[in-house]
Write a protein that holds these residues in place. Structure first.
Motif, PDB file in Angstrom:
ATOM      1  N   LYS A   1       0.814  -1.220   0.000  1.00 49.69           N
ATOM      2  CA  LYS A   1       0.000   0.000   0.000  1.00 49.69           C
ATOM      3  C   LYS A   1       0.849   1.272   0.000  1.00 49.69           C
ATOM      4  N   VAL A   2       1.986   1.263   0.695  1.00 43.57           N
ATOM      5  CA  VAL A   2       2.802   2.496   0.697  1.00 43.57           C
ATOM      6  C   VAL A   2       3.659   2.633  -0.566  1.00 43.57           C
TER       7      VAL A   2
ATOM      8  N   GLY B   1       2.414   1.690  -3.662  1.00 41.04           N
ATOM      9  CA  GLY B   1       1.538   1.770  -4.837  1.00 41.04           C
ATOM     10  C   GLY B   1       1.366   0.433  -5.542  1.00 41.04           C
TER      11      GLY B   1
ATOM     12  N   TYR C   1      -6.157  -2.533  -6.654  1.00 36.73           N
ATOM     13  CA  TYR C   1      -7.604  -2.439  -6.428  1.00 36.73           C
ATOM     14  C   TYR C   1      -8.284  -2.756  -7.762  1.00 36.73           C
TER      15      TYR C   1
ATOM     16  N   MET D   1     -13.057   6.115  -0.381  1.00 35.14           N
ATOM     17  CA  MET D   1     -12.158   6.737  -1.368  1.00 35.14           C
ATOM     18  C   MET D   1     -12.230   6.094  -2.751  1.00 35.14           C
ATOM     19  N   GLU D   2     -12.521   4.816  -2.792  1.00 30.70           N
ATOM     20  CA  GLU D   2     -12.561   4.135  -4.087  1.00 30.70           C
ATOM     21  C   GLU D   2     -13.996   4.042  -4.582  1.00 30.70           C
TER      22      GLU D   2
ATOM     23  N   ILE E   1     -10.012  -3.480  -1.117  1.00 30.46           N
ATOM     24  CA  ILE E   1     -11.080  -2.484  -1.313  1.00 30.46           C
ATOM     25  C   ILE E   1     -10.640  -1.155  -0.718  1.00 30.46           C
ATOM     26  N   GLY E   2     -10.909  -0.095  -1.452  1.00 31.86           N
ATOM     27  CA  GLY E   2     -10.491   1.244  -1.028  1.00 31.86           C
ATOM     28  C   GLY E   2     -11.513   1.905  -0.137  1.00 31.86           C
ATOM     29  N   GLY E   3     -11.790   1.262   0.993  1.00 31.87           N
ATOM     30  CA  GLY E   3     -12.784   1.785   1.930  1.00 31.87           C
ATOM     31  C   GLY E   3     -14.164   1.341   1.520  1.00 31.87           C
TER      32      GLY E   3
ATOM     33  N   GLY F   1      -5.791   2.084   2.373  1.00 30.92           N
ATOM     34  CA  GLY F   1      -4.626   2.357   1.538  1.00 30.92           C
ATOM     35  C   GLY F   1      -4.888   3.129   0.263  1.00 30.92           C
ATOM     36  N   PHE F   2      -6.127   3.465   0.001  1.00 30.90           N
ATOM     37  CA  PHE F   2      -6.430   4.116  -1.279  1.00 30.90           C
ATOM     38  C   PHE F   2      -5.931   5.563  -1.317  1.00 30.90           C
ATOM     39  N   CYS F   3      -5.899   6.201  -0.158  1.00 34.73           N
ATOM     40  CA  CYS F   3      -5.387   7.569  -0.103  1.00 34.73           C
ATOM     41  C   CYS F   3      -3.885   7.596   0.080  1.00 34.73           C
ATOM     42  N   THR F   4      -3.311   6.435   0.446  1.00 36.71           N
ATOM     43  CA  THR F   4      -1.927   6.396   0.918  1.00 36.71           C
ATOM     44  C   THR F   4      -0.894   6.930  -0.086  1.00 36.71           C
ATOM     45  N   PRO F   5      -0.931   6.524  -1.354  1.00 39.14           N
ATOM     46  CA  PRO F   5       0.082   7.062  -2.273  1.00 39.14           C
ATOM     47  C   PRO F   5       0.073   8.597  -2.301  1.00 39.14           C
TER      48      PRO F   5
ATOM     49  N   MET G   1      -1.061  10.621   0.034  1.00 33.97           N
ATOM     50  CA  MET G   1      -0.647  11.143   1.341  1.00 33.97           C
ATOM     51  C   MET G   1       0.875  11.096   1.490  1.00 33.97           C
TER      52      MET G   1
END
Ligand code: FES
Ligand code: FES
Lengths: 791, 153
Positions: free
Chosen positions: A23-24, A26, A30, A204-205, A253-255, B102-106, B108
């Protein structure tokens, strides 16, 4: 209280989340990130009208452009409910893959697929639809009037036709004891009306799906979903496909916050396009489309409570009305849980709940973090404060006298899901919360003057942990897990559970590690799909750790028994005399006998021996229905400062205490509470969604920030938030754990309402409590139009 | 629509793209280069999920025309970890559990990196101001702020 013998090596340790590095960097994929060979793209034609008959859809121009088109004429005429968590007789089925009639702006009418997104967009614009526009109904009261245009004439309940009168989708009355008698024996009776808003999930997604046809006539589907198995079953039902030919993959899933508890509307559309065209197709919605897809259930709640002069509740009566929008996704369950959360907050010798869910021409309502709980808790906890005031009893003391705690009956999902409370951290939460916020120093409500006024308020609540109970109810609830020990002593956990970001799958790994005596970094969580996992109902109802983890725990116990059995053969020691513990130096689990410590073998060596000796695999699959639904209690204490000239509210301090039983992922658990505060604060003070009366369009016109999702600059500072956990142990949960996620937000709005009452002496009964509403109420109170006192 | 050839660096690699006037940087990164770390959250500049750094400056790639980055250095989240070594800020995000869905993570992480490049020792207020355009629905932001602040030390 934690049993003294419980010494944990994995549970309770803060670790990097397993998917964290992906996740950090990229790398996490998703749905919208998936690209497959020869993939086409789809777009959906959505109704610009809130209510209209579809006279004709002309696809010829789009087809001339080379697009594949799907309309109501192409899809199976099967009505379904997108959410199949309720048992079949309680499923209200009112929708088709593509609508037979437009019932809200944004309703899917037709879809196109083409080799590129641009070509699909072009084809979409080439579709011609003739509508016959009908009266738009946006107000649920108006919807019920005689003579209002019916949004439906009939739907299906289970497999029966059900006619719909006055646009009422479902009603429920639940009555226990004699409320008249109860009210007659009350020293104080208070009644108020509350309203909560139809906010947007704002995950977010946006929703998306990819579907690939397989050469055997089956399909593989990558959806945004909270339950891969329910998506598969529903697709099988709609398209008459055998389940073994439908493979639904678990995709990060993005939230979601409830927005994907149902099978998302684009999933069967994409599948329909694939089946018609034989193409692999991707369909991802825009933010605007997503905003027209789902909202939280709003509510209008009239609540009446009575109490004796000693501060014991006598009776309660609740009327609830909910505007469910254009489809009945789970209104029956929504009314059930509203009554259930209310009944489980405080002991009521007599109660009556009368609920109505009404269709309107708006975006369909669906579950959102807490499913009815933030709504019910806002009403109940506001009125409890007023009652305490009227009785002259401290609000915390009043709650302690009445709350449903240890030994009480808790309704985990409406009247058919009940169990006895076995763990209760409420006294600790309240005591510590009071101390941390400085409760004794709070001002007398409404006593302040001057521009800036401060107030302290509290509210408590909970969410259920799962929807299990001793008896089968209206809700399906069980999970399954398959665990195998690999030939080097590492472990694969195959589980269909979705992790929405809360760290549920990390928790599962820790639970398995703990049971097997293997370090948690030796436990792998396998990618999951419906072909290789056993059923898990859905990640909802704060059930991931408690119920999903419970199933993994059960399977791990069985695996452990097999391990010990083989070890007993090898070591010549009775099974019962063996233990497994992680060995730090070896970095793996070691099986040994404490009385003969030299008799030992690593799990890896044993597993290898099992293979080379052809003894077989060390593996187990188990299914578990929890027979309890323990309340995950939460208490909020907040201090606010109101600028009475602008009406703006600043959070001076927020204290959030959680009783989630044993804390499995400590840092992520804190994250749940902080996230709960953010969403709760948004719900309390700013978030809203309005529809134009005439057109039924969103006033925000699809602009996300108009919904006022809190931003970083508007959120409380680090030093102003204090989170803590009760020392608690749930006997029915895996290693004493119960839930946390949804609980984290439920009492928040009520705590803000109570803090504002303390600051201003004004009771706010409508969410969100915006600066405009605060200023208007201040002006009204000063001019004497409303009294800053109790009714 | 006139296509034009542009030259740019993406994560340190030279690229030559033929792009139309209305092609967006976000789409080119995601579809042409397979750099899907930049996310579509809204497409209209409301959420920050599509953030990348263009010549070191944070940019909402959903609003940037591809032709306008001719000659620029573009850094996406995929380019932040060099040679398999995570950036210290990425480590801080993991240490502080600042990642949920994690969708906002990149977005952020890249915003946090841009801030730290500009102000190596930001205050909490600096962080909140600088990242206010990046939405996160999961964390309530506290853990993200903590990650950026602890990295500072
Ligand atoms: S996708 Fe660019 S700001 Fe939202
Ligand atoms: S972690 Fe989910 S939106 Fe930020």
């Amino acid at each position: 209280m934690v049993p003294e013998q419980q010494q944990l090596h994995s549970i309770g340790q803060a670790t990097w989340r397993r998917d964290g590095q992906a996740k950090v960097t990229g790398a996490e994929e998703y749905v919208s990130d998936i690209t497959l060979p020869r993939m086409w793209h789809a777009r959906v034609l959505r109704s610009p009208y809130a209510h209209a008959r579809i006279v004709h859809v002309d696809t010829s121009y789009a087809e001339a452009l080379g697009a594949v088109c799907l309309t109501h004429a192409d899809i199976p005429k099967i009505r379904y409910n997108e959410r199949i968590v309720s048992t079949p007789p309680h499923l209200y089925r009112d929708r088709y893959v593509l609508a037979d009639k437009a019932r809200h702006v944004g309703e899917a009418i037709a879809a196109v697929a083409a080799p590129t997104e641009a070509a699909a967009e072009q084809a979409l614009r080439a579709l011609r639809v003739e509508y016959e526009v009908l009266e738009t109904i946006t107000d649920p009261e108006v919807a019920m009037w005689d003579g209002t245009e019916p949004i439906y004439t009939n739907v299906q309940l289970g497999d029966q036709e059900l006619s719909i009168e006055h646009n009422i989708a479902v009603q429920r009355t639940i009555e226990l004891g004699d409320i008249e008698h109860g009210f007659a024996n009350s020293a104080v009776i208070l009644e108020r009306e509350f309203a909560t808003s139809r906010i947007y999930h704002a995950q977010m997604e946006t929703k998306g799906v990819v579907c690939r046809p397989e050469s055997d006539g089956g399909i593989t589907v990558w959806p945004t979903a909270q339950s891969i198995h329910n998506v598969r079953q529903l697709l099988g039902e709609i398209y008459s496909l055998p389940l073994h030919k439908i493979n639904v993959k678990r995709v990060p899933i993005g939230g979601t916050f409830g927005s994907s508890i149902q099978m998302n509307s684009v999933i069967p559309i994409c599948v329909g396009l694939t089946l018609k065209s034989g193409k692999t197709i991707k369909l991802v919605t825009t933010r605007e489309e997503d905003m027209y897809d789902h909202v939280r259930y709003p509510s209008r709640i009239r609540l009446k409570l009575g109490a004796t002069k000693d501060g014991l509740l006598t009776a309660g009566h609740m009327h609830a009305l909910s505007d469910i929008g254009a489809h009945n996704t789970q209104a029956f369950a929504f009314l059930s849980v509203l009554s259930g959360w209310w009944a489980s907050l405080y002991k009521l010798p007599a109660m009556k709940f009368e609920g109505k869910a009404v269709y309107t021409n708006k975006t369909p309502s669906c579950a959102m973090q807490g499913f009815g709980n933030p709504q019910a808790t806002f009403a109940v906890e506001s009125l409890m404060d007023d009652l305490a005031d009227a009785l002259g009893i401290d609000p915390v003391e009043f709650r302690l006298r009445n709350y449903v705690g240890l030994g009480g009956t808790f309704w985990g999902q409406g009247p058919s899901v009940q169990s006895i409370v076995l763990s209760d951290g409420v006294p600790e939460l309240l005591e510590k919360g009071m101390e941390k916020i400085g409760w004794p120093g709070r001002p007398v409500s409404g006593s302040q003057t001057g521009r800036y006024r401060r107030g302290i308020g509290m509210a408590r609540g909970f969410h259920t942990s799962g929807a299990g109970a001793p008896k089968p109810g209206e809700v399906i609830d069980y999970s399954g897990a398959f665990i195998k020990v690999n030939e080097d002593g590492t472990v694969d956990v195959v589980h269909a559970l979705m992790d929405h970001g809360g760290g549920t799958l990390d928790a599962i790994a820790k639970i398995v590690a703990e049971e097997l005596g293997i370090p948690s970094d030796r436990i792998g969580i396998s990618p999951a799909d419906t072909l290789t996992t056993v059923y898990d109902v859905v990640t909802h109802a704060t059930r991931g750790v408690y119920a999903g983890g419970g199933a993994a725990h059960k399977a791990a116990r069985k695996v452990k028994a097999i391990l010990l059995d083989y070890a007993s053969r090898v070591l010549g020691i009775e099974t019962n005399a063996l233990v497994i513990e992680p060995d730090e130096t070896l970095g793996q689990g070691v099986i040994y006998c404490p009385s003969f410590p030299e008799r030992r073998i690593t799990v890896g060596a044993l597993a290898k021996l099992c293979q080379t000796n052809s003894w077989g695999s060390i593996a187990a699959v188990e299914s578990l229905r929890q027979v309890n639904c323990p309340p995950a209690y939460v208490a909020y204490f907040v201090e606010v400062e109101v600028d009475t000239e602008t009406g703006s509210v600043r959070t001076v301090r927020a204290v959030i205490g959680s009783d989630c039983g044993t804390v499995v992922n400590p840092d992520l658990a804190v994250g749940q509470l902080e996230g709960g505060l953010s969403k709760g604060l948004g719900y309390a003070l700013v978030e809203d969604n309005s529809w134009e009366q005439e057109s039924g369009r969103l006033l925000s016109k699809g602009f996300w920030v108009d919904g006022k999702t809190p931003a970083m600059s508007e959120s409380p500072l680090l030093e102003d938030i204090d989170t803590f956990f009760a020392d608690s142990y749930e006997p029915s949960g895996p290693f004493g754990a119960k839930g946390i996620g949804e609980a984290a937000t439920n009492p928040c709005a009520a705590a803000y309402g109570n803090a504002l009452y303390n600051a201003l002496g004004i009771r706010f009964t409508e969410l969100p409590i915006t600066p405009e509403r605060i200023v208007a109420s201040m002006v009204a109170a000063e001019s004497g139009a409303t009294k800053a006192v109790l009714v | 629509m006139t296509a034009r050839t542009i030259n740019l660096n993406v994560n340190g690699e030279h690229k030559e793209w033929s792009v139309a006037e209305n092609d967006l940087l976000l789409t080119e990164l995601r579809e042409r280069e397979g750099l899907t770390g930049a996310k579509y959250g809204c497409g209209i500049g409301e959420c920050g999920a599509c953030t990348v750094l263009v010549d070191g400056q944070p940019s909402l790639s959903c609003l940037v025309l591809a032709q306008s980055v001719d000659g620029c250095d573009v850094l996406t989240i995929e380019g932040l970890a060099r040679g398999g070594e995570l950036d210290p800020l990425q480590i801080a995000f993991l240490d502080q559990a600042a990642v949920q869905c994690g969708f906002c993570t990149p977005g952020m992480v890249l915003m946090g990196r841009a801030l730290l490049n500009e102000i190596p020792d930001p205050t909490e207020k600096d962080v909140r101001e600088f990242l206010k355009g990046n939405l996160c629905r999961c964390t309530g932001y506290s853990s993200i702020v903590r990650a950026i602040l602890t990295h500072r030390r």
